[in-house]
Design an enzyme around this catalytic site. Structure first.
Site, PDB file in Angstrom:
ATOM      1  CG  HIS A 147     -46.971   5.601  51.372  1.00 51.44           C
ATOM      2  ND1 HIS A 147     -47.425   6.163  50.205  1.00 51.44           N
ATOM      3  CD2 HIS A 147     -47.761   6.081  52.374  1.00 51.44           C
ATOM      4  CE1 HIS A 147     -48.466   6.946  50.485  1.00 51.44           C
ATOM      5  NE2 HIS A 147     -48.684   6.913  51.786  1.00 51.44           N
ATOM      6  CD  GLU A 166     -45.229   3.815  48.344  1.00 52.51           C
ATOM      7  OE1 GLU A 166     -46.458   3.626  48.388  1.00 52.51           O
ATOM      8  OE2 GLU A 166     -44.725   4.947  48.356  1.00 52.51           O
ATOM      9  CD  GLU A 172     -46.738   7.235  43.322  1.00 51.36           C
ATOM     10  OE1 GLU A 172     -46.237   6.122  43.621  1.00 51.36           O
ATOM     11  OE2 GLU A 172     -47.425   7.914  44.117  1.00 51.36           O
ATOM     12  CG  HIS A 187     -44.821   8.297  47.209  1.00 51.40           C
ATOM     13  ND1 HIS A 187     -45.651   7.880  48.220  1.00 51.40           N
ATOM     14  CD2 HIS A 187     -44.503   9.588  47.483  1.00 51.40           C
ATOM     15  CE1 HIS A 187     -45.854   8.875  49.059  1.00 51.40           C
ATOM     16  NE2 HIS A 187     -45.168   9.927  48.645  1.00 51.40           N
TER      17      HIS A 187
HETATM   18 ZN    ZN Z   1     -46.653   6.007  48.283  1.00 50.30          ZN
END
Ligand code: ZN
Length: 385
Positions: free
Chosen positions: A167, A170, A336, A260
């Site tokens: 992504h 990010e 994350e 991420h």
């Molecule tokens: Zn992500």
């Protein structure tokens, strides 16, 4: 005259009005061929010493409105040092208040990581005698997909895969990679030296170059969310995943970490592959030990907050973590990091930052070192070739 611009690497904004400093109205542009948006990055010029009020008027329609609660945008004069500014989410708008000290200032959702910096990272790493750099193919827009292989894993040695920025918005994920690679390539680091004698690290610092350059939040140039493409990637829609998955099948995978950022939660946390059909008690113990150990070596990581856990057999198999965990029979995890800050160890000036992301990346090597012998595939067909 006040001007707003975003026609540069990673830029994203639409300017509706900049006639008055106290009423600058902007909108975030959605990803090409997709509806996602949240990432913004623009330059404001001509407002030195003016009290500026900048409204992102479509914040309420963005992908993760929870992400605006308690969030503060970042600003920079030199595009190196990024600091947080007064921001509030009100009546569906994200409102930034700032008095620039210089003629031009950049604002962003998080400290940007440009494709130029990515090229520098690859060029720098490529000069290490420990690194083999390969271009494994091209993205939808024709940019190179860069793979760094650190150390060698001939025969039955372990193969560890670390990928980031599926992504593209990010950006902390690539800052994380910078810190991770700095330490892995440091010839004076005893842990890195010990690991490289026993395993190969396959590193993709940027899985989504097209989205990165275009200022996307979540998708590639074809509008594909790459972290939903792992079950059936194809060369038209998601070559980035297809190419990396092929390489993984060549080497085998004994450990996979997919890096991420999360818009909503003010924490660093891991999401595991508990939803895959082959999940078992041994994997669960290994996942628990990995998270606990990381918390011990770096207090910026925590184990209390995270995503809801899928039941065994109910995981979404299009995600990297689930596909890789199931196919290769290895520990596969999603890391994350926050866009905002860590609630337990807040930094009022910088929030979560490139520097802290890099330190977190470096510290994962301590965890891998401590658990090394247990990071092995249990799938019979995980052999290279
Ligand atoms: Zn992500």
């Amino acid at each position: 005259m006040i001007q707003v611009s975003s026609n540069f690497d990673g830029g994203n904004i639409i300017c509706d009005s900049s006639e008055r400093p106290d009423d600058i109205r902007l909108r975030i542009r959605p990803d090409t061929k997709a509806d996602f948006f949240q990432w913004f990055y623009f330059r404001l010029s001509g407002a030195r010493d003016e009290d500026c009020t900048i409204r992102l008027t479509n914040a309420k329609d963005s992908s993760y409105t929870r992400g605006w609660e308690g969030y503060r945008a970042v600003a920079s004069y030199d595009r190196e040092n990024w600091f947080r500014i007064d921001s509030r989410y009100q009546n569906g708008e994200l409102i930034l208040r700032h008095r620039p000290e210089f003629d031009s200032v950049h604002y962003a959702y998080f400290a940007p990581y440009s494709m130029e910096r990515h090229a520098d990272l690859i060029a720098h790493a490529g000069q290490s005698p420990r690194v083999t750099h390969s271009v494994i193919g091209q993205t939808v827009d024709g940019q190179d997909m860069d793979l760094l292989t650190v150390g060698e894993a001939p025969g039955n040695k372990q193969n560890f895969w670390l990928i980031a920025r599926q992504h593209p918005g990010e950006t902390m994920a690539e800052w994380w990679m910078e810190g991770f690679l700095d330490r892995l390539l440091d010839p004076d680091d005893a842990i890195s030296n010990a690991l490289l004698g026993r395993a190969a690290f396959h590193v993709v610092p940027n899985m989504n170059p097209d989205g990165s350059r275009s200022g996307h939040l979540r998708t590639n140039a074809a509008g594909a969310n790459l972290n939903r493409e792992w079950q059936e990637p194809d060369m038209d829609r998601s070559p980035e995943v297809y190419l990396v998955r092929e390489k993984m099948r060549e080497t085998g995978v004994d450990f996979c970490l997919d890096v991420h950022g999360d818009e909503g939660l003010p924490h660093n946390f891991i999401a595991g592959a508990q939803g895959i059909p082959s999940w078992n008690a041994q994997k669960d113990m290994l996942l628990t030990d990995f998270k606990r150990t990381w918390q011990q070596v770096n207090p910026d990581f925590q184990t209390h907050h995270g995503y809801p856990i899928a039941k065994k057999g109910e995981g979404n198999m299009t995600l990297c973590v689930n596909h890789v965990g199931e196919y290769f029979g290895c520990l596969a995890m999603t890391l994350e990091m926050p866009f905002k800050d860590t609630a337990d160890r807040p930094d009022p000036k910088n929030g979560w930052s490139p520097a802290r992301s890099g330190k977190l990346g470096a510290s994962v090597l301590d965890v891998i070192y401590k658990l090394f012998d247990r990071l092995q595939s249990d799938a019979p067909d995980n052999s290279p070739g």
